[in-house]
Structures are given as C-alpha cells and as structure tokens.
Design a protein around this motif. Structure first.
Motif, PDB file in Angstrom:
ATOM      1  N   TYR A 194       0.800  -1.212   0.000  1.00  0.00           N
ATOM      2  CA  TYR A 194       0.000   0.000   0.000  1.00  0.00           C
ATOM      3  C   TYR A 194       0.844   1.279   0.000  1.00  0.00           C
ATOM      4  N   HIS A 214       3.022   3.729  -2.028  1.00  0.00           N
ATOM      5  CA  HIS A 214       3.265   4.118  -3.406  1.00  0.00           C
ATOM      6  C   HIS A 214       4.478   5.040  -3.473  1.00  0.00           C
ATOM      7  N   CYS A 259       4.148   9.473 -10.326  1.00  0.00           N
ATOM      8  CA  CYS A 259       3.986   8.523  -9.231  1.00  0.00           C
ATOM      9  C   CYS A 259       3.497   7.200  -9.788  1.00  0.00           C
ATOM     10  N   SER A 298       1.661   3.269  -8.401  1.00  0.00           N
ATOM     11  CA  SER A 298       1.039   2.499  -7.335  1.00  0.00           C
ATOM     12  C   SER A 298       1.853   1.257  -7.025  1.00  0.00           C
ATOM     13  N   SER A 299       1.442   0.546  -5.988  1.00  0.00           N
ATOM     14  CA  SER A 299       2.170  -0.653  -5.574  1.00  0.00           C
ATOM     15  C   SER A 299       2.196  -1.708  -6.663  1.00  0.00           C
ATOM     16  N   SER A 300       1.096  -1.865  -7.372  1.00  0.00           N
ATOM     17  CA  SER A 300       1.022  -2.863  -8.431  1.00  0.00           C
ATOM     18  C   SER A 300       1.662  -2.405  -9.729  1.00  0.00           C
ATOM     19  N   THR A 303      -1.313   1.696 -11.847  1.00  0.00           N
ATOM     20  CA  THR A 303      -1.718   3.089 -11.837  1.00  0.00           C
ATOM     21  C   THR A 303      -0.487   3.977 -11.825  1.00  0.00           C
ATOM     22  N   THR A 304      -0.404   4.876 -12.775  1.00  0.00           N
ATOM     23  CA  THR A 304       0.657   5.875 -12.811  1.00  0.00           C
ATOM     24  C   THR A 304       0.051   7.237 -13.083  1.00  0.00           C
ATOM     25  N   THR A 328      -0.917   4.812  -0.142  1.00  0.00           N
ATOM     26  CA  THR A 328      -1.912   5.007  -1.201  1.00  0.00           C
ATOM     27  C   THR A 328      -1.859   6.412  -1.780  1.00  0.00           C
ATOM     28  N   CYS A 363      -0.627   7.559  -4.729  1.00  0.00           N
ATOM     29  CA  CYS A 363      -0.785   7.737  -6.169  1.00  0.00           C
ATOM     30  C   CYS A 363      -2.146   7.204  -6.606  1.00  0.00           C
ATOM     31  N   VAL A 364      -3.194   7.920  -6.223  1.00  0.00           N
ATOM     32  CA  VAL A 364      -4.556   7.460  -6.498  1.00  0.00           C
ATOM     33  C   VAL A 364      -5.404   8.492  -7.217  1.00  0.00           C
TER      34      VAL A 364
END
Length: 126
Positions: free
Chosen positions: A31, A33, A50, A52-54, A57-58, A101, A103-104
């Motif tokens: 979680y 980022h 930025c 995300s963890s996966s 999402t950028t 979290t 970069c959302v």
C-alpha cells in the motif's frame, strides 16, 4: 532503518536523456506508493510522477507526460524515472518519496508522502 536512495542524476544537453533510480533498502508493504518530485532554486516543489504498488496506476505532471516514464522493478525494490527530450526547465533536484496510497488521483502532492530520499541533481544545459 528504512531509507530511499536516488541515483542517476547528472549534466546533460537539451534533448538528452537520463534514467533516475529510487532504491528502497527493504521491501515495503504494497500500500506504499512511490512518487518523484523536483525542486529548482526559487521554485516550489513539483510533483513529477507517481506509481502504485502494483504498477497498474501511474500519474505524470502535464509538463512531462509526453517525455517522462515511471516504472518499477519489484525484484530490486527500485522505481525508475526515464526522462527523455530533456529541457533546461527540467533542471532541479529530483527526490523520490513513499506514501500510503499516495498515487490514487490526478494530482501528485508532497503532503501525501512520508518517507523521502536525499535527492539527485539533474542539470540540463548546453
């Protein structure tokens, strides 16, 4: 203790490329980022990109969206910022940071990040 270390900065000519690295000292919870920021003398800190963890999402700032790419390599605990077609206005100290979290959304805000590296200098000049 946990730390982030940036590398890859340097002096390049306009139109050139650099790849910055942000290496974490250990694996972090998914979680967290990673974001890249930059700050030039006399200017406010600017969010650049930025991820995300996966990695699914950028986000990238409008000023770099067509020139910079953010990626990650989980095996080495490293996030990269590939910078192409560099301009003199890109000159700044570039820092990476980690936040929960963070970069959302559409904005890359320094207030969302808790852990910071020391930065690496990027200078774009003829």
């Amino acid at each position: 203790q946990f730390e982030l270390v940036e590398s890859g900065g340097g002096l390049v000519q306009p139109g050139g490329s650099l790849r910055l690295s942000c290496k974490a000292s250990q694996t972090m919870p998914d979680y967290y980022h990673i974001g890249w920021f930059r700050q030039a003398p006399g200017k406010v800190r600017e969010g650049v990109a930025c991820i995300s963890s996966s990695g699914s999402t950028t986000n990238r700032a409008p000023s770099v969206v067509d020139r910079f790419t953010i990626t990650k390599d989980d095996a080495s605990n490293t996030v990269y910022l590939q910078m192409d077609r560099l301009k003199p206005d890109d000159t700044a100290v570039y820092s990476c940071a980690s936040g929960i979290t963070a970069c959302v959304g559409t904005k890359i805000n320094s207030e969302d990040y808790s852990y910071w590296g020391q930065g690496t200098q990027v200078t774009v000049s003829s």
